[in-house]
Design an enzyme around this catalytic site. Structure first.
Site, PDB file in Angstrom:
ATOM      1  N   LYS A 157      18.019   6.477  21.399  1.00  0.00           N
ATOM      2  CA  LYS A 157      16.715   7.144  21.347  1.00  0.00           C
ATOM      3  C   LYS A 157      15.637   6.100  21.126  1.00  0.00           C
ATOM      4  CE  LYS A 157      14.252  10.722  18.754  1.00  0.00           C
ATOM      5  NZ  LYS A 157      14.395  11.777  17.737  1.00  0.00           N
ATOM      6  N   LYS A 192      17.431   9.112  25.554  1.00  0.00           N
ATOM      7  CA  LYS A 192      16.176   9.853  25.388  1.00  0.00           C
ATOM      8  C   LYS A 192      15.029   8.908  25.154  1.00  0.00           C
ATOM      9  CE  LYS A 192      13.969  12.951  22.220  1.00  0.00           C
ATOM     10  NZ  LYS A 192      13.844  13.231  20.841  1.00  0.00           N
TER      11      LYS A 192
HETATM   12  C1  PBG Z   1      13.305  14.526  16.262  1.00  0.00           C
HETATM   13  C2  PBG Z   1      13.120  14.823  17.700  1.00  0.00           C
HETATM   14  C3  PBG Z   1      12.038  14.483  18.508  1.00  0.00           C
HETATM   15  C4  PBG Z   1      12.312  14.982  19.779  1.00  0.00           C
HETATM   16  C5  PBG Z   1      13.548  15.631  19.716  1.00  0.00           C
HETATM   17  N1  PBG Z   1      14.040  15.497  18.421  1.00  0.00           N
HETATM   18  C6  PBG Z   1      10.755  13.834  18.172  1.00  0.00           C
HETATM   19  C7  PBG Z   1      10.689  12.481  17.621  1.00  0.00           C
HETATM   20  O1  PBG Z   1      11.652  11.726  17.556  1.00  0.00           O
HETATM   21  O2  PBG Z   1       9.579  12.136  17.195  1.00  0.00           O
HETATM   22  C8  PBG Z   1      11.424  14.836  20.972  1.00  0.00           C
HETATM   23  C9  PBG Z   1      11.750  15.719  22.117  1.00  0.00           C
HETATM   24  C10 PBG Z   1      10.692  15.784  23.151  1.00  0.00           C
HETATM   25  O3  PBG Z   1       9.681  15.042  23.155  1.00  0.00           O
HETATM   26  O4  PBG Z   1      10.855  16.628  24.042  1.00  0.00           O
HETATM   27  N2  PBG Z   1      13.777  15.639  15.556  1.00  0.00           N
END
Ligand code: PBG
Length: 327
Positions: free
Chosen positions: A197, A250
């Site tokens: 991520k 992601k």
């Molecule tokens: C954290 C989380 C995030 C997203 C999914 N889980 C946000 C972040 O890391 O700030 C983002 C998903 C998206 O932008 O569609 N719980």
């Protein structure tokens, strides 16, 4: 060589469909859903046109709609009634996600219910776990946050989640959650790790959707620098070694090189088309600058081609309709 080798011969209208090398199946798609404990009716998310925050009481209907569209998996994000420094509402047995899981399982027992395991929607500061003082100032504390993730994950499993999906990017989170689940008798619950991520600007619209913006700092001390390919692959390798069942990249669309590499590690991999990727297509389509359906399906097909076994996308419900029409 030309004129014997004519590539266009294979592109005639009736031949082309039988030679298509990549197809999205309805079972590849995962529907992200936002459930808000303070609501009594659905409320549109302005930064993500077409997406809603739902009350727990809508879950039955939404689960049936998802299932009627031929889709089989949802990913739940909860927005609690109240936030605090320790994210207490995140592991409450009557918390918003725990209730939503039970409602969905009651309505559609076969639905694959995946729950996001993170604290950022539940903490008053908006960071993904416990915050405290470090050598470099106030920051997310790694090991003290692991116990919180264990509690959140086991409470989701207890409510009936099939798969827990830790997204906090803490070191050791998969091993810690695996042990906690096994110790409490949830050996059959899968872990889909947000293993790779990135610290991405493309999560912007989500932070409005999930009310998870932060009050100080950013997430660059725990999420990966978009410039780092080797580090990104190593993150997924470590989660594989810690016992993850499914890996994830992601955002997905801007990171197809990473996705392709992680797809060779041996575990199934999910690509998450994030809020900003969705919002860009939606915004351009609203202006008539891009054809929404074609752009959305192209973006999803490319994730599959790069190696994604599963695709998490806010287009899932629309795409299900489009894919059925095209068959
Ligand atoms: C954290 C989380 C995030 C997203 C999914 N889980 C946000 C972040 O890391 O700030 C983002 C998903 C998206 O932008 O569609 N719980």
């Amino acid at each position: 060589m030309f004129p014997v080798r004519r590539m266009r011969r294979s592109r005639s209208r009736n031949i082309q469909p039988i030679l298509r090398q990549t197809r999205i199946h309805l079972s590849d798609l995962i529907v992200p859903l936002f459930v808000d404990h303070a609501l009594d009716k659905p409320s549109p998310i302005s930064s993500m046109p077409g997406q809603m925050r739902y009350p727990v009481s809508s879950m039955r209907e939404v689960a049936e709609e998802v299932s009627d569209k031929g889709l089989s998996a949802v990913l739940l994000f909860g927005i609690p009634k109240s936030k605090d420094d320790a994210a207490n509402a995140a592991y409450d047995e009557n918390g918003v996600v725990q209730q939503a899981v039970r409602q969905i399982k009651k309505a559609v027992p076969g639905m694959v219910v995946i729950s996001d395991v993170c604290a950022c929607e539940y903490t008053s500061h908006g960071h993904c776990g416990i915050v405290g003082e470090t050598r470099n100032g106030t920051d997310l504390l790694n090991d003290p946050s692991l116990d919180l993730m264990n509690r959140i994950a086991t409470s989701h499993a207890e409510a009936g989640a099939d798969i827990v999906a830790p997204s906090c990017m803490l070191d050791g989170m998969v091993a810690s959650i695996r042990t906690a689940l096994d110790d409490r008798g949830f050996g059959e619950t899968l872990i889909m790790s947000y293993s790779t991520k990135f610290a991405s600007a493309f999560y912007g619209p989500f932070r409005e959707a999930a009310d998870s913006g932060f009050s100080f700092g950013d997430r660059t001390t725990y999420q990966i620098d978009p410039a780092n390919r080797r580090e990104a692959v190593l993150e997924s390798e470590l989660d594989l070694a810690e016992g993850a069942d499914i890996l994830m990249v992601k955002p997905a669309g801007l990171y197809l090189d990473i996705l392709a590499e992680i797809a060779t590690l041996g575990l199934p991999v999910a690509g998450y088309q994030v809020s900003g990727e969705y919002a860009m297509i939606k915004a351009a389509a609203e202006r008539g600058w891009i054809a929404e359906r074609a752009a959305a399906l192209e973006s999803l097909t490319c994730l599959k081609r790069a190696g994604a076994d599963l695709i998490i996308t806010y287009f899932a419900r629309d795409a299900a309709g489009w894919l059925v029409e095209e068959q």
